[in-house]
Design a protein around this motif. Structure first.
Motif, short mmCIF file in Angstrom:
data_model
loop_
_atom_site.label_atom_id
_atom_site.label_comp_id
_atom_site.label_asym_id
_atom_site.label_seq_id
_atom_site.Cartn_x
_atom_site.Cartn_y
_atom_site.Cartn_z
N ALA A 235 1.17 -1.33 0.31
CA ALA A 235 -0.27 -0.27 -0.15
C ALA A 235 1.05 1.38 0.26
CB ALA A 235 -0.50 -0.04 1.02
N ALA A 236 1.90 1.10 0.89
CA ALA A 236 2.92 2.26 0.47
C ALA A 236 3.45 2.74 -0.53
CB ALA A 236 3.78 2.27 1.60
N LYS B 64 1.47 1.98 -3.36
CA LYS B 64 0.98 1.70 -4.73
C LYS B 64 0.71 4.07 -3.75
CE LYS B 64 -0.84 -1.61 -5.10
NZ LYS B 64 -2.69 -2.93 -4.61
N SER B 65 0.30 4.41 -2.83
CA SER B 65 -0.15 5.71 -2.19
C SER B 65 1.41 6.29 -2.42
CB SER B 65 -0.15 5.93 -0.73
OG SER B 65 -0.10 6.43 -0.16
N THR B 66 2.50 6.23 -2.62
CA THR B 66 3.30 6.82 -3.20
C THR B 66 3.27 7.36 -4.74
OG1 THR B 66 5.47 6.66 -1.60
CG2 THR B 66 5.99 6.86 -3.96
N GLU C 188 0.01 7.27 -6.22
CA GLU C 188 -0.81 8.22 -6.53
C GLU C 188 -0.22 9.44 -5.86
OE1 GLU C 188 -3.88 5.95 -3.77
OE2 GLU C 188 -4.15 4.99 -5.72
N LYS C 189 0.76 9.50 -5.28
CA LYS C 189 0.71 11.11 -4.25
C LYS C 189 1.69 11.90 -5.59
CE LYS C 189 0.27 10.56 0.27
NZ LYS C 189 0.56 10.87 2.01
#
Length: 97
Positions: A47-48, A50-52, A54-55
């Motif tokens: 998830a980390a 994927k979050s990076t 997306e941001k």
């Protein structure tokens, strides 16, 4: 003047003799580059990471993900018709290659 024109014709004529049309032979070449990454399912990406993505890269889509032995990820993302490759570690930090 005649000799100049005649010598120019001879030179150009001799050059055209070597201008034969070569026969094209189709060649198929496959190149497989092993960079140590193996493809993983998109669900297996942390998830980390994927979050990076997306941001850092808004409005992009994660197409493919690869992982190596050092828990680094090679991510292929796209936006419209443009495709990019991003490298991250398991914590989501972008790694420069």
């Amino acid at each position: 003047m005649k000799k100049l024109i005649l010598s120019a014709v001879i030179v150009l004529g001799s050059l055209s003799i070597h201008a034969a049309v070569p026969t094209a032979i189709p060649v198929t070449q496959s190149v497989f580059v092993q960079d140590g990454y193996t493809e993983v399912a998109l669900d297996a990406v942390p998830a980390a990471v994927k979050s990076t993505i997306e941001k850092s890269f808004p409005n992009t889509k994660l197409d493919k993900a690869y992982k190596n032995d050092k828990d680094q990820y090679k991510l292929e993302i796209s936006t419209g018709d443009k495709k990019y490759t991003v490298f991250t570690d398991a914590s989501g930090n972008i790694v420069k290659k």
